[in-house]
Design a protein around this motif. Sequence first.
Motif, PDB file in Angstrom:
ATOM      1  N   GLY A  84       0.946  -4.470 -56.775  1.00  0.00           N
ATOM      2  CA  GLY A  84       0.889  -4.101 -55.367  1.00  0.00           C
ATOM      3  C   GLY A  84       2.107  -4.568 -54.603  1.00  0.00           C
ATOM      4  N   ALA A  85       2.544  -5.807 -54.864  1.00  0.00           N
ATOM      5  CA  ALA A  85       3.712  -6.355 -54.181  1.00  0.00           C
ATOM      6  C   ALA A  85       4.980  -5.600 -54.571  1.00  0.00           C
ATOM      7  CB  ALA A  85       3.862  -7.839 -54.500  1.00  0.00           C
ATOM      8  N   VAL A  86       5.097  -5.252 -55.854  1.00  0.00           N
ATOM      9  CA  VAL A  86       6.272  -4.525 -56.329  1.00  0.00           C
ATOM     10  C   VAL A  86       6.307  -3.115 -55.728  1.00  0.00           C
ATOM     11  CG1 VAL A  86       7.362  -3.516 -58.366  1.00  0.00           C
ATOM     12  CG2 VAL A  86       6.495  -5.850 -58.450  1.00  0.00           C
ATOM     13  N   GLU A  87       5.157  -2.501 -55.597  1.00  0.00           N
ATOM     14  CA  GLU A  87       5.107  -1.170 -55.004  1.00  0.00           C
ATOM     15  C   GLU A  87       5.572  -1.199 -53.548  1.00  0.00           C
ATOM     16  OE1 GLU A  87       2.043   2.625 -54.438  1.00  0.00           O
ATOM     17  OE2 GLU A  87       1.343   0.754 -55.347  1.00  0.00           O
ATOM     18  N   VAL A  88       5.155  -2.245 -52.825  1.00  0.00           N
ATOM     19  CA  VAL A  88       5.598  -2.392 -51.439  1.00  0.00           C
ATOM     20  C   VAL A  88       7.111  -2.580 -51.385  1.00  0.00           C
ATOM     21  CG1 VAL A  88       5.518  -3.899 -49.411  1.00  0.00           C
ATOM     22  CG2 VAL A  88       3.402  -3.251 -50.559  1.00  0.00           C
ATOM     23  N   ARG A  89       7.630  -3.401 -52.300  1.00  0.00           N
ATOM     24  CA  ARG A  89       9.083  -3.601 -52.340  1.00  0.00           C
ATOM     25  C   ARG A  89       9.805  -2.282 -52.588  1.00  0.00           C
ATOM     26  NH1 ARG A  89      11.653  -6.579 -57.283  1.00  0.00           N
ATOM     27  NH2 ARG A  89      13.103  -4.883 -57.581  1.00  0.00           N
ATOM     28  N   GLY A  90       9.273  -1.470 -53.500  1.00  0.00           N
ATOM     29  CA  GLY A  90       9.896  -0.187 -53.790  1.00  0.00           C
ATOM     30  C   GLY A  90       9.939   0.717 -52.574  1.00  0.00           C
ATOM     31  N   VAL A  91       8.852   0.721 -51.807  1.00  0.00           N
ATOM     32  CA  VAL A  91       8.814   1.535 -50.586  1.00  0.00           C
ATOM     33  C   VAL A  91       9.873   1.058 -49.596  1.00  0.00           C
ATOM     34  CG1 VAL A  91       7.434   2.108 -48.553  1.00  0.00           C
ATOM     35  CG2 VAL A  91       6.397   2.178 -50.826  1.00  0.00           C
ATOM     36  N   LEU A  92       9.980  -0.249 -49.416  1.00  0.00           N
ATOM     37  CA  LEU A  92      10.925  -0.798 -48.446  1.00  0.00           C
ATOM     38  C   LEU A  92      12.375  -0.594 -48.886  1.00  0.00           C
ATOM     39  CD1 LEU A  92       9.050  -4.136 -47.610  1.00  0.00           C
ATOM     40  CD2 LEU A  92       9.351  -2.168 -46.091  1.00  0.00           C
ATOM     41  N   GLU A  93      12.659  -0.836 -50.160  1.00  0.00           N
ATOM     42  CA  GLU A  93      14.032  -0.648 -50.638  1.00  0.00           C
ATOM     43  C   GLU A  93      14.389   0.833 -50.701  1.00  0.00           C
ATOM     44  OE1 GLU A  93      14.646  -2.981 -54.235  1.00  0.00           O
ATOM     45  OE2 GLU A  93      15.380  -4.579 -52.943  1.00  0.00           O
ATOM     46  N   GLY A  94      13.399   1.664 -50.968  1.00  0.00           N
ATOM     47  CA  GLY A  94      13.652   3.100 -50.929  1.00  0.00           C
ATOM     48  C   GLY A  94      14.024   3.554 -49.530  1.00  0.00           C
ATOM     49  N   LEU A  95      13.304   3.027 -48.530  1.00  0.00           N
ATOM     50  CA  LEU A  95      13.615   3.349 -47.141  1.00  0.00           C
ATOM     51  C   LEU A  95      15.019   2.869 -46.781  1.00  0.00           C
ATOM     52  CD1 LEU A  95      12.842   4.301 -44.286  1.00  0.00           C
ATOM     53  CD2 LEU A  95      11.760   2.059 -43.928  1.00  0.00           C
ATOM     54  N   SER A 136      13.182  -8.063 -42.689  1.00  0.00           N
ATOM     55  CA  SER A 136      12.079  -8.937 -42.301  1.00  0.00           C
ATOM     56  C   SER A 136      10.840  -8.681 -43.147  1.00  0.00           C
ATOM     57  CB  SER A 136      11.757  -8.733 -40.818  1.00  0.00           C
ATOM     58  OG  SER A 136      10.667  -9.540 -40.420  1.00  0.00           O
ATOM     59  N   ALA A 137      10.518  -7.423 -43.358  1.00  0.00           N
ATOM     60  CA  ALA A 137       9.342  -7.076 -44.155  1.00  0.00           C
ATOM     61  C   ALA A 137       9.515  -7.496 -45.612  1.00  0.00           C
ATOM     62  CB  ALA A 137       9.077  -5.575 -44.074  1.00  0.00           C
ATOM     63  N   LEU A 138      10.704  -7.321 -46.158  1.00  0.00           N
ATOM     64  CA  LEU A 138      10.968  -7.747 -47.532  1.00  0.00           C
ATOM     65  C   LEU A 138      10.847  -9.257 -47.661  1.00  0.00           C
ATOM     66  CD1 LEU A 138      13.956  -5.480 -48.620  1.00  0.00           C
ATOM     67  CD2 LEU A 138      11.738  -5.638 -49.755  1.00  0.00           C
ATOM     68  N   SER A 139      11.305  -9.973 -46.656  1.00  0.00           N
ATOM     69  CA  SER A 139      11.228 -11.430 -46.680  1.00  0.00           C
ATOM     70  C   SER A 139       9.783 -11.902 -46.774  1.00  0.00           C
ATOM     71  CB  SER A 139      11.891 -12.010 -45.428  1.00  0.00           C
ATOM     72  OG  SER A 139      11.792 -13.424 -45.409  1.00  0.00           O
ATOM     73  N   ARG A 140       8.902 -11.256 -46.039  1.00  0.00           N
ATOM     74  CA  ARG A 140       7.481 -11.623 -46.103  1.00  0.00           C
ATOM     75  C   ARG A 140       6.883 -11.246 -47.456  1.00  0.00           C
ATOM     76  NH1 ARG A 140       7.733  -9.596 -40.828  1.00  0.00           N
ATOM     77  NH2 ARG A 140       6.843  -7.587 -41.462  1.00  0.00           N
ATOM     78  N   ASN A 141       7.271 -10.091 -47.973  1.00  0.00           N
ATOM     79  CA  ASN A 141       6.733  -9.622 -49.249  1.00  0.00           C
ATOM     80  C   ASN A 141       7.189 -10.490 -50.412  1.00  0.00           C
ATOM     81  OD1 ASN A 141       5.170  -7.455 -50.589  1.00  0.00           O
ATOM     82  ND2 ASN A 141       7.114  -7.010 -51.607  1.00  0.00           N
ATOM     83  N   GLU A 142       8.355 -11.133 -50.272  1.00  0.00           N
ATOM     84  CA  GLU A 142       8.913 -11.932 -51.358  1.00  0.00           C
ATOM     85  C   GLU A 142       8.104 -13.177 -51.664  1.00  0.00           C
ATOM     86  OE1 GLU A 142      12.958 -12.616 -50.306  1.00  0.00           O
ATOM     87  OE2 GLU A 142      13.626 -10.621 -50.942  1.00  0.00           O
ATOM     88  N   HIS A 143       7.162 -13.511 -50.825  1.00  0.00           N
ATOM     89  CA  HIS A 143       6.311 -14.667 -51.085  1.00  0.00           C
ATOM     90  C   HIS A 143       5.203 -14.336 -52.076  1.00  0.00           C
ATOM     91  CE1 HIS A 143       8.288 -17.219 -48.186  1.00  0.00           C
ATOM     92  NE2 HIS A 143       8.180 -16.275 -47.273  1.00  0.00           N
ATOM     93  N   LEU A 144       5.155 -13.097 -52.541  1.00  0.00           N
ATOM     94  CA  LEU A 144       4.189 -12.691 -53.550  1.00  0.00           C
ATOM     95  C   LEU A 144       4.857 -12.693 -54.925  1.00  0.00           C
ATOM     96  CD1 LEU A 144       2.549  -9.733 -51.600  1.00  0.00           C
ATOM     97  CD2 LEU A 144       1.637 -12.033 -51.915  1.00  0.00           C
ATOM     98  N   PRO A 145       4.105 -12.958 -55.989  1.00  0.00           N
ATOM     99  CA  PRO A 145       4.685 -13.110 -57.332  1.00  0.00           C
ATOM    100  C   PRO A 145       5.500 -11.920 -57.804  1.00  0.00           C
ATOM    101  CG  PRO A 145       2.421 -13.870 -57.304  1.00  0.00           C
ATOM    102  CD  PRO A 145       2.663 -13.190 -55.983  1.00  0.00           C
ATOM    103  N   PHE A 146       6.734 -12.206 -58.234  1.00  0.00           N
ATOM    104  CA  PHE A 146       7.645 -11.232 -58.819  1.00  0.00           C
ATOM    105  C   PHE A 146       7.955 -10.059 -57.903  1.00  0.00           C
ATOM    106  CE2 PHE A 146       6.114 -13.547 -62.507  1.00  0.00           C
ATOM    107  CZ  PHE A 146       7.301 -13.781 -63.183  1.00  0.00           C
ATOM    108  N   ALA A 147       7.758 -10.259 -56.594  1.00  0.00           N
ATOM    109  CA  ALA A 147       8.051  -9.189 -55.646  1.00  0.00           C
ATOM    110  C   ALA A 147       9.503  -9.206 -55.196  1.00  0.00           C
ATOM    111  CB  ALA A 147       7.136  -9.293 -54.425  1.00  0.00           C
ATOM    112  N   SER A 148      10.187 -10.314 -55.405  1.00  0.00           N
ATOM    113  CA  SER A 148      11.570 -10.437 -54.956  1.00  0.00           C
ATOM    114  C   SER A 148      12.538  -9.883 -55.983  1.00  0.00           C
ATOM    115  CB  SER A 148      11.902 -11.913 -54.691  1.00  0.00           C
ATOM    116  OG  SER A 148      13.287 -12.081 -54.463  1.00  0.00           O
ATOM    117  N   VAL A 149      13.609  -9.282 -55.506  1.00  0.00           N
ATOM    118  CA  VAL A 149      14.655  -8.796 -56.408  1.00  0.00           C
ATOM    119  C   VAL A 149      15.302  -9.958 -57.139  1.00  0.00           C
ATOM    120  CG1 VAL A 149      16.514  -8.907 -54.686  1.00  0.00           C
ATOM    121  CG2 VAL A 149      16.636  -7.248 -56.560  1.00  0.00           C
TER     122      VAL A 149
END
Length: 242
Positions: free
Chosen positions: A76-87, A151-164
């Motif tokens: 779930g966290a990785v999917e959110v990251r993909g959406v944000l980095e895609g944007l 900002s959104a990526l920064s918050r998401n990065e607190h989830l496991p393996f969600a950070s680049v």
Amino acid sequence: MTKPGQHVLSTLRQMIASGELQAGERVAEIPTAERLGVSRTPVRIAFRALEQEGLLEKLERRGYRVREVSAEEISGAVEVRGVLEGLAARQAAENGLSDEQRQGLRECLAQGDALFATGSITELDLEEYHSLNQRFHTLILEASKNPAIVSALSRNEHLPFASVNALAIDRNHLDQEYRRFNFAHMQHHAAFDAIDCGQGARAEAIMREHANATLRYADLFSQAPDNSIRVIGQDSENKTGK
């Protein structure tokens, strides 16, 4: 973070991904440092970084402990990251790259080309890839000109393996790691081409797919007997001192 520090951090992540460390296990700084053949400082820094990534939980008294995390949480966290980095990639394509950003991205691609040109890869090569990977993604975020994404990526990065930045390297199977990271580098080439050509929809799709490479960790953890990530921690009961 220094290269030795990054080496320790990526090593501990791989120990987590491989299940070498047991869920709920408490491990002290000194034994861990001795096990890895390093000083306590990079281990301490790595523990803190892993806590920020959601892989450790702070104990009330002292130290850390393994945090149980489901494969679903990772995906779930990785999917959110993909959406944000895609944007971010789409907006970078729509905005157009500055000469400095274009040059920086091309330098990252050239560095990667040199790393993968031999057909094999070493641990030092992968540490260098980690640095250029960080820079590549940062440049795309800058080109998006959208601080809300950062900002959104920064918050998401607190989830496991969600950070680049959360790369785990399997040092026992570097041939497989070569294929995995070389493929990711080819995706960098495709993403740059789309952004530089102003193809927003294509750039967005490539970066969303690029993030999905991290889902291999979710696959590994879903196969674990207790369906949880095994993470290193610091034993609050250990009396080894600071």
